[in-house]
Design a protein around this motif. Structure first.
Motif, PDB file in Angstrom:
ATOM      1  N   GLU A   1       2.515  15.744  -1.270  1.00  0.00           N
ATOM      2  CA  GLU A   1       2.327  14.363  -1.718  1.00  0.00           C
ATOM      3  C   GLU A   1       2.208  13.430  -0.519  1.00  0.00           C
ATOM      4  N   ILE A   2       2.990  13.709   0.535  1.00  0.00           N
ATOM      5  CA  ILE A   2       2.959  12.837   1.704  1.00  0.00           C
ATOM      6  C   ILE A   2       1.618  12.949   2.421  1.00  0.00           C
ATOM      7  N   VAL A   3       1.117  14.177   2.540  1.00  0.00           N
ATOM      8  CA  VAL A   3      -0.179  14.361   3.210  1.00  0.00           C
ATOM      9  C   VAL A   3      -1.252  13.556   2.473  1.00  0.00           C
ATOM     10  N   VAL A   4      -1.263  13.671   1.155  1.00  0.00           N
ATOM     11  CA  VAL A   4      -2.292  12.961   0.398  1.00  0.00           C
ATOM     12  C   VAL A   4      -2.081  11.444   0.510  1.00  0.00           C
ATOM     13  N   ALA A   5      -0.821  11.012   0.520  1.00  0.00           N
ATOM     14  CA  ALA A   5      -0.567   9.575   0.677  1.00  0.00           C
ATOM     15  C   ALA A   5      -1.082   9.089   2.019  1.00  0.00           C
ATOM     16  N   MET A   6      -0.942   9.907   3.060  1.00  0.00           N
ATOM     17  CA  MET A   6      -1.438   9.495   4.369  1.00  0.00           C
ATOM     18  C   MET A   6      -2.967   9.421   4.349  1.00  0.00           C
ATOM     19  N   LEU A   7      -3.599  10.412   3.734  1.00  0.00           N
ATOM     20  CA  LEU A   7      -5.058  10.367   3.654  1.00  0.00           C
ATOM     21  C   LEU A   7      -5.511   9.100   2.933  1.00  0.00           C
ATOM     22  N   LYS A   8      -4.735   8.687   1.944  1.00  0.00           N
ATOM     23  CA  LYS A   8      -5.130   7.519   1.167  1.00  0.00           C
ATOM     24  C   LYS A   8      -4.877   6.218   1.902  1.00  0.00           C
ATOM     25  N   ASN A   9      -3.819   6.170   2.717  1.00  0.00           N
ATOM     26  CA  ASN A   9      -3.394   4.879   3.250  1.00  0.00           C
ATOM     27  C   ASN A   9      -3.660   4.663   4.731  1.00  0.00           C
ATOM     28  N   GLU A  10      -3.855   5.725   5.489  1.00  0.00           N
ATOM     29  CA  GLU A  10      -4.120   5.541   6.920  1.00  0.00           C
ATOM     30  C   GLU A  10      -5.620   5.346   7.113  1.00  0.00           C
ATOM     31  N   ASP A  11      -6.079   4.164   6.774  1.00  0.00           N
ATOM     32  CA  ASP A  11      -7.521   3.911   6.786  1.00  0.00           C
ATOM     33  C   ASP A  11      -8.147   4.055   8.162  1.00  0.00           C
ATOM     34  N   TRP A  12      -7.388   3.716   9.197  1.00  0.00           N
ATOM     35  CA  TRP A  12      -7.970   3.771  10.538  1.00  0.00           C
ATOM     36  C   TRP A  12      -8.384   5.192  10.889  1.00  0.00           C
ATOM     37  N   LEU A  13      -7.747   6.168  10.254  1.00  0.00           N
ATOM     38  CA  LEU A  13      -8.030   7.561  10.567  1.00  0.00           C
ATOM     39  C   LEU A  13      -9.007   8.176   9.570  1.00  0.00           C
TER      40      LEU A  13
END
Lengths: 394, 340, 454
Positions: free
Chosen positions: C201-213
């Motif tokens: 869940e955390i990995v997917v949350a990062m993909l969703k929210n770390e727009d700069w990356l």
């Protein structure tokens, strides 16, 4: 003599019909399951209504019949959407597609299936600004305005109300994010301050942390770029409950009667805007929808218009092929020509058959600009006495 | 030195946005974790179907509530759902016993490894999830009625003349009260009653308890009944306070498990403490302290930055991080849980 | 019936089903399903290594697949020069800050004896590190995200061929698996399940929210392909020549406009099939390589040891085997394979869509594949991957059809009937759970059971 002539003419048209008439198929490619299934439940029938109307009239391409075939985009799963588009185009052999709905799956289907096969897609609801510049070989159109346009509208309305500071929250998908960025950009450029631009995830039970963050940042108005039956409503509810905000700006996804119905007079004084016109088209379409057994909800007018435009373009091109009709789609949507309202598709088809020109107005007063997307007409609303009222158009 | 009014404002602000939601959410998690921990202590596996069984109990309660509302029964200021709750509990108990009879009992008789049970619970989760969505749909349902607030934010502002409002919802009050009553009941049951003692004995040492003549089937049955009741109540309270949506209940799984493990899995006290630890850390880590700070700090220290440790999108990651830290530092949890 | 025969029969049945789709629906569709079947099988193989070989229960497959997907994007998209100019240095500084914090914290932890002093020093180091990192990170992020946010607004990738991302995806997933494994392996078996669920869940949350990356929910479209584009094929001479030869029969005797129309349709059809065949070839190669490695590993002394550990951990430990170490190894390997499959899937889609990662589709479906196929048996997992994916895609029309059929006797407009038809899609979940429980109970070894080399 006169009678003979008429008979001959009739005979000629009849034989022409049998000569060139074909069975045209149009794909209705929307998210029948998944995140926006509640919206699609009305969008699907709206597109099918236009198709059935034309098919019954027998006015398209020498009396061709038109049938629709459904495909499920699921709204989120691009693999499933690609497979579904593949089936529509290669197995069911549709001539053009009304869809997709969400921007992500629409892009996937366009690039992986529609472009290789040269099939036209007209989306009623993909609003991502990225789709304006996508490479599409002239195959992609949309009857929904880009979010870039709505950002300007929101900024204008807020400025007119004399608001200097807003807090902004958006549903965490390409629609919400794109819209929020567009609002922030336009509003900041016009001199306003955005205290916070925070996402909320749909489908959660608890939004107290999100509301706490918004409240801590502060602002005169909370702009909720979300969905009315999802997190957007919950955010407003929690904001009212904790006294974090009293006034809300409601973008297109939040405009609907169900919101004041659920929240009552607490919402009074909030305002917003959604695509819509004061044209006769919208009224006529609402009646047609009721008769057809579905609600004229968000994006239904756009769905009807998307299907109608495809068929008008076929008539103007004299061919049901995507490669031909894509050249005519902008022509039939825009002036010059006779104005065509919903329910008058047969009339439009006839004018085109006689070599005339039409300017399709349709249910959403559609006007295609740029790379084939709706210019976007907005209906401004306000909540007064626990009711949604229209306060103007822009 | 900040003025007294500012200090009061800061205090009210913190209470309104962190303390009250935290206590409510913590109580809901604690009840959920209590159910998980009971199953774990006696049946020795992590029940992944827990969230969806919560959804099932809530669904039945909602259906009965709608029926009661349609015939005009109501509890006045309290939500009608409280009347429907016994039906929800009964249905959940039946469902759990049914599942145990046709799924888990077989694996017990085979003496399967715990992980097989977990896997089976995954299958159960699927089925219950599908069933709930099939019956009531995937959409949001609201079934709250009655008086919404104990204290309203606007009224509080008028009453005290402070800048900040304080709101306490009826459901928040109900949640805390019911949770308290249930926790006391569970402890009384485990410590004082014969069945409770049998459960503890079975949990501590299965072989020894069988030798001393405890009927294992009865223990298992009692456990399911208790866990099912707790689950249904936790689900209904959560649904009343927030809203009912099948997918949300599935997502509750992670914080509930985190609560149970952090507190020490298999330990009822641990489940409750764990629930509040998880709830408050989520609130405290993701709360922006800008306004709070600006009330307290002198003028020259005022800030426009949000002072937020972690953005709210990562809220659920907090429970996970705490879980990992606890597993690293003290794998048995705060109250020394069972590790088989 | 022996295993070889069973396997042959089962795979022939699958082939027949795909040919059936080709004949009755279309070949392009059949190949689309085939490609997804292959990718699913690779994922199932990865899970099978963990569960079938070692009894590790990983319910975070979604996270590992998402890491693979991110790798595909990061390797293949060209770098965005403006964004690098805007915030590249600050991002690098914050990365340095983060790494330095971790190193110093580790040193402090190791060199200061346990006590109040260590706790205090740790807190000071971590807080300073956090503040330093945030100091560089926050302005970098807002600078990057505001560079032409409607089109880019992220750093972009390396601009390398996308096929390189497959091993990179594997590495990403392996890295994440190493961290989780270090923490939870050796504790109770279901802690791994909970930890993997959380990390995914955390990995997917990062993909969703770390727009700069990753550009977040705005998706990254138009990833370059490892195979030709249909439109290029349709315009290239050699392909036209090939199609003319292949379709010689239907083109024979046609002249002028009629000929060019038929040829154009043929070109479209052939190019679409050709591209999918290219993909299928690539994916099948990966599948075969991984399968071969798996079979070799399973039959090696290492594989025997793994099975010994799985079947009796205590005994294996008594024999001096490092159970936790082996588990970590196998967990990393399995997760890496899931990562590779995730990268392949993103390659096929041609875009990274973080919102499409949902546990049902990427975790639980794969589990059903492994259990139904036969846990512990590599061929079984592949069969499970094919079968379940096929059923999953074709179940949607079938479910609606079934409900319509079952409610046929009810009057039109009946509320119950409408409800049943509307709800048909949710039966998919119910059915998957039911299949899982049935197989676990009555055929715990799956369609193709594990072979025991006694």
């Amino acid at each position: 003599m006169k009678k003979t002539l008429i008979a001959a003419a009739l005979l000629a048209t009849a034989s022409a019909q049998t000569a060139n008439a074909e069975d045209i198929k149009i794909g209705v490619f929307l998210g029948f399951t998944g995140a926006i299934e509640s919206l699609v439940a009305d969008m699907g029938p709206a597109a099918q209504l236009a198709i059935d109307e034309v098919s019954k009239s027998g006015a398209l391409l020498d009396g061709s019949t038109v049938t629709w075939v459904r495909g499920d985009t699921t709204c989120t799963d691009s693999a499933a959407a690609t497979a579904s588009a593949e089936r529509l185009i290669t197995s069911d052999k549709v001539h053009a597609i009304v869809g997709g709905d969400c921007s992500g799956v629409t892009t996937a289907a366009l690039q992986n299936v529609a472009m290789p096969n040269g099939t036209v897609m007209v989306s009623p609801s993909a609003t991502s600004p990225a789709l304006s510049t996508i490479e599409d070989n002239g195959l992609f159109f949309r009857t929904a305005p880009s979010d870039a346009r709505q950002g300007v509208i929101v900024s204008d309305i807020l400025n007119e109300k004399g608001i200097k500071e807003i807090a902004l929250t958006y549903t965490n998908n390409d629609y919400g994010k794109g819209l929020a960025e567009s609002i922030e950009k336009n509003y900041t450029e016009s001199g306003g301050t955005v205290t916070i631009n925070a996402a909320h995830e749909d489908g959660k039970g608890d939004y107290s942390s999100e509301v706490a963050a918004l409240a801590a940042a502060g602002g005169e108005v909370l702009v909720v770029a979300g969905y009315i039956d999802q997190g957007g409503k919950a955010i407003i509810q929690a904001s009212l409950d904790t006294g974090a905000f009293d006034t809300f700006y409601l973008p297109d996804g939040m405009v609907g009667d169900s919101l004041p119905e659920a929240l009552g007079t607490d919402l009074d004084g909030s305002y917003g805007a959604a695509p819509g016109t004061d044209s006769e088209g919208a009224g006529i379409f609402a009646e047609m929808a009721t008769a057809g057994g579905f609600k004229a909800g968000p994006f239904t007018a756009e769905s009807y218009d998307a299907a109608a435009l495809i068929m008008l373009a076929m008539q103007a091109a004299g061919s049901s092929e995507s490669s031909k009709l894509k050249e005519k789609l902008m022509d039939v949507a825009n002036a010059p020509g006779e104005k065509i309202l919903p329910g008058e598709l047969a009339k439009g088809l006839k004018i085109l058959a006689d070599g005339g020109e039409v300017d399709y107005v349709g249910a959403s007063a559609v006007e295609l600009i740029g790379a084939g997307e709706s210019a976007g007409n907005y209906r401004q609303i306000a909540i007064e006495g626990g009711k949604l009222v229209t306060t103007g158009f822009r | 030195m900040p003025e007294t009014v500012d200090m009061l404002n800061a205090l009210v602000l913190f209470t309104n946005f962190v303390l009250i939601p935290g206590v409510t959410y913590g109580s809901q998690l604690a009840l959920g974790a209590l159910g998980v921990t009971l199953i774990y202590a006696v049946l020795r596996f992590s029940n992944f179907a827990h969230g969806d069984i919560m959804a099932f109990g809530t669904m039945i309660t909602i259906l009965v509530t709608w029926w009661l509302q349609s015939v005009g029964v109501s509890l006045g200021p309290l939500p009608t759902a409280l009347l429907a709750l016994p039906f929800g509990i009964a249905a959940t108990v039946l469902l759990c016993l049914f599942i145990d009879r046709y799924v888990y009992r077989y694996y017990r008789s085979q003496k399967s490894r715990p992980v097989t049970f977990v896997m089976a619970s995954l299958g159960v989760m699927f089925m219950v999830n599908g069933l709930v969505r099939f019956i009531i749909g995937a959409d949001d349902q609201r079934f709250f009625d009655g008086e919404r607030f104990i204290i309203k934010a606007r009224e509080f502002k008028k009453m005290t003349g402070l800048n900040e409002g304080l709101a306490i919802k009826t459901t928040q009050g109900l949640t805390v009260v019911i949770a308290l009553v249930l926790v006391v009941f569970v402890f009384w049951f485990l410590q004082r009653t014969r069945s409770g003692k049998a459960m503890r004995a079975y949990s501590d040492n299965e072989d020894l308890s069988l030798l001393s003549g405890i009927d294992p089937d009865k223990v298992v049955r009692t456990t399911w009944i208790m866990a099912a009741a707790l689950t249904a109540i936790a689900g209904v309270l959560y649904g009343l306070d927030k809203s009912f949506k099948p997918f949300t209940y599935f997502q509750l799984l992670l914080p509930i498990f985190a609560a149970a493990i952090v507190g020490g899995i298999g330990q009822p006290v641990g489940a409750i403490v764990g629930g509040y630890v998880i709830a408050f850390s989520e609130m405290i880590v993701t709360y922006p302290y800008k306004k709070f700070w600006n009330y307290l700090a002198p003028d020259e220290w005022q800030t426009s930055s949000l002072l937020q440790l972690l953005s709210t999108e990562y809220k659920f990651a907090v429970s996970f991080m705490i879980l990992v830290i606890v597993l690293l530092v003290r794998p048995t949890g705060i109250f020394k849980g069972k590790v088989y | 019936m022996n295993n070889a025969l069973r396997a042959t029969l089962a795979f022939s049945f699958m082939a027949l089903a795909l040919v059936g789709v080709g004949l009755y629906q279309s070949w392009a569709l059949s190949l689309t399903i085939l490609n997804l079947c292959i990718i699913s099988s690779v994922m199932a193989l990865g899970v099978n290594i963990q569960w079938g070989y070692a009894g590790l229960f990983n319910i975070g497959i979604m996270g590992f697949a998402a890491l693979g997907g991110a790798a595909a994007m990061l390797v293949s998209t060209p770098p965005v020069a403006n964004a690098w100019a805007a915030g590249g240095w600050n991002i690098l500084f914050s990365a340095v800050g983060l790494i330095a914090t971790i190193i110093v914290a580790t040193l402090v932890y190791k060199n200061i004896p346990k006590g109040r002093l260590r706790s205090l020093a740790m807190i000071v180091v971590l807080v300073t590190g956090y503040l330093c990192t945030r100091y560089f990170f926050d302005p970098a992020v807002s600078a990057i995200e505001s560079t032409d946010s409607a089109k880019t607004g992220f750093l972009g990738g390396l601009g390398l061929p996308i096929i390189l991302s497959w091993p990179v995806g594997g590495l990403f997933a392996a890295g994440a698996a190493w961290v989780i494994g270090k923490v939870v392996l050796g504790l109770r078996s279901d802690y791994l399940a909970i930890a993997t669920l959380g990390i995914s869940e955390i990995v997917v949350a990062m993909l969703k929210n770390e727009d700069w990356l990753t550009r977040g929910v705005k998706n990254v479209n138009g990833l370059p392909r490892p195979v030709p584009y249909e439109l290029q094929l349709q315009q290239s001479e050699w392909f036209t020549g090939l199609v003319e030869k292949l379709y010689a029969n239907s083109l024979a005797g046609l002249e002028g406009a009629a000929r060019s129309t038929v040829l154009k349709d043929a070109l479209i059809e052939a190019s679409s099939i050709f591209v999918k065949l290219c993909y299928a070839g690539l994916f099948a190669t990966v599948l075969l390589i991984i399968l071969t490695l798996c079979v070799l590993a399973l039959n090696s002394p290492w594989g025997r040891m793994m099975r010994a550990i799985r079947d009796n951990e205590t005994a294996a430990e008594a024999m001096g085997k490092d159970v936790t170490g082996r588990h970590l190894q196998v967990f990393i390997l399995g997760s890496a394979i899931c990562g590779i499959a995730g990268a392949m899937l993103t390659t096929l889609d041609g875009q990274l869509t973080p919102t499409s990662y949902i546990p049902l589709r990427f975790t639980f479906l794969i589990w059903v594949m492994v259990i139904v196929g036969g846990s512990g048996n590599n061929l079984g997992s592949i069969l499970g991957g094919f079968l379940i994916w096929f059923v999953w895609t074709e179940a949607e029309p079938a479910g609606t059809w079934l409900m319509t059929f079952l409610t046929n006797w009810m009057p039109e407009g009946n509320a119950v009937k409408d409800h049943l038809i509307q709800g048909a899609q949710h039966m998919r979940l119910f059915l998957m759970g039911f299949i899982l429980l049935l197989v676990m109970r009555f055929a715990p070894r799956g369609i193709l059971p594990e072979r025991h080399a006694h």
